[in-house]
Motif scaffolding. Sequence first.
Motif, PDB file in Angstrom:
ATOM      1  N   THR A 196       0.832  -1.198   0.000  1.00  0.00           N
ATOM      2  CA  THR A 196       0.000   0.000   0.000  1.00  0.00           C
ATOM      3  C   THR A 196       0.866   1.248   0.000  1.00  0.00           C
ATOM      4  O   THR A 196       1.947   1.275   0.566  1.00  0.00           O
ATOM      5  N   GLN A 200       0.538   0.996   4.949  1.00  0.00           N
ATOM      6  CA  GLN A 200      -0.367   0.665   6.048  1.00  0.00           C
ATOM      7  C   GLN A 200      -0.239  -0.824   6.316  1.00  0.00           C
ATOM      8  O   GLN A 200      -0.300  -1.623   5.383  1.00  0.00           O
ATOM      9  N   TRP A 221      -8.905   1.886   5.151  1.00  0.00           N
ATOM     10  CA  TRP A 221      -7.808   2.431   4.363  1.00  0.00           C
ATOM     11  C   TRP A 221      -7.850   3.964   4.366  1.00  0.00           C
ATOM     12  O   TRP A 221      -8.922   4.571   4.399  1.00  0.00           O
ATOM     13  N   THR A 225      -5.248   5.978  -0.924  1.00  0.00           N
ATOM     14  CA  THR A 225      -4.285   4.878  -0.899  1.00  0.00           C
ATOM     15  C   THR A 225      -4.281   4.114  -2.229  1.00  0.00           C
ATOM     16  O   THR A 225      -5.333   3.881  -2.823  1.00  0.00           O
TER      17      THR A 225
END
Length: 419
Positions: A196, A200, A221, A225
């Motif tokens: 990512t 993350q 998220w 992203t």
Amino acid sequence: MGRFARGGAMVGALVLTASLALTGCGGDQKKPEFVSGAQQTGAPAAVGSTDAPSPQAVAPLTVSPADGADDRPVSSEIRAKIPGGGEVTKVVLATADGDTVEGQLRRDGSSWVPSKPLKYRTRYTATVTGTGTDGQTHRGTSSFTTMAKPKSMIGSGLYMFSGKTYGVAMPVVAEFSPGIPKKDRAAVQKRMFVQTDPPQRGAWHWLYNGTQAYYRAPEYWKPGTTITVRLALAGIPLSNGRYGNVDRVATAKIGRSFEMKVDNATKRMTVYQDGAVIRTLPVSLGKKSTPSSSGTMVVMEKKESTVFDTRDEPDPDNQYVTKIDFAQRLTWGGEYIHSAPWSEGVQGRENVSHGCVNVSMANGRWLFARTLIGDPVTVRGTERKLVPGNGWTAWSMSWSEFVEGSALPVPEGGAGPAF
């Protein structure tokens, strides 16, 4: 409540670019397992000496697959070990024709992973260069041949399209048919890569029958992203005699934050965008005989117009054929958000649906124009709890519960990328 067959697998494109070195026992990172012998000259002769320097043998590297190995899976990774420790600096994998294969080292230094499946019945030569803790250069090669294409394969799917934009609760969903046996899940999970940007941490969670695995972060998220996925399944050998069929790849984007929260007590849906309330809608949920599910679901599918046909339901009271507008699927069992002009008179006051979230025609149109696949929908206060696997249920459990479904240990806060 409508009923439809589950959608097909969705596949995209993936390019992995990170390249990390392996370190030996003298460093802070994990010791590599990397490659096969080389010769180096020793120290130069003393000043004034007329003798040539004496060559000193450098301890060989050990490579896997071993030199001469045959029938290797096309999912094979290159592993090697420098005696005494050290750092692998270069890996080249090539066919007899000179075609090279791109790849990269795992972050933990355990192996070098080709960026695409190897070819069946093909001879490869791995050439590895590294620096030992003694400061000397070690080199080694190993030639091996891959197996013929197996006859028994396992089907797979990836519910993600490259180039698409999804909601903040969109899990990475891998599907397998038949399911992955429990004893094989750790090996398969090691070949399911998610990266990512911005970074993350996340984790995988397997459904009990091994037919699906979800990947998510501890929280939704971050908007904006980019998610890059590679399910490197081609050629993975399983204990039931089957092999993975193909690699599945996708690179997708996460859009703005958009959440829908439904409370049975008030019979209202509160809609949030980027954390702010933008609208409150009256709803009608499932009646007591066909209650809506409580839990966190995501929008899985959107149809501006469709037909619900439930004539195969055992209860005659639940059998009908009805045209539906602005339908947004929440479960495989047939729960949707959709417009229901026939229940507008009781929306906000009474539950009369067959399990769906009924909204007015105007509100259904308004929602449909704003939602994305992967937007979260949380329903609370109904008579029925959401069943795991009835939809993309990755978010309908706490983070601690979620990581319990991983086939590999998950560090606190989630696992980082493999590369």
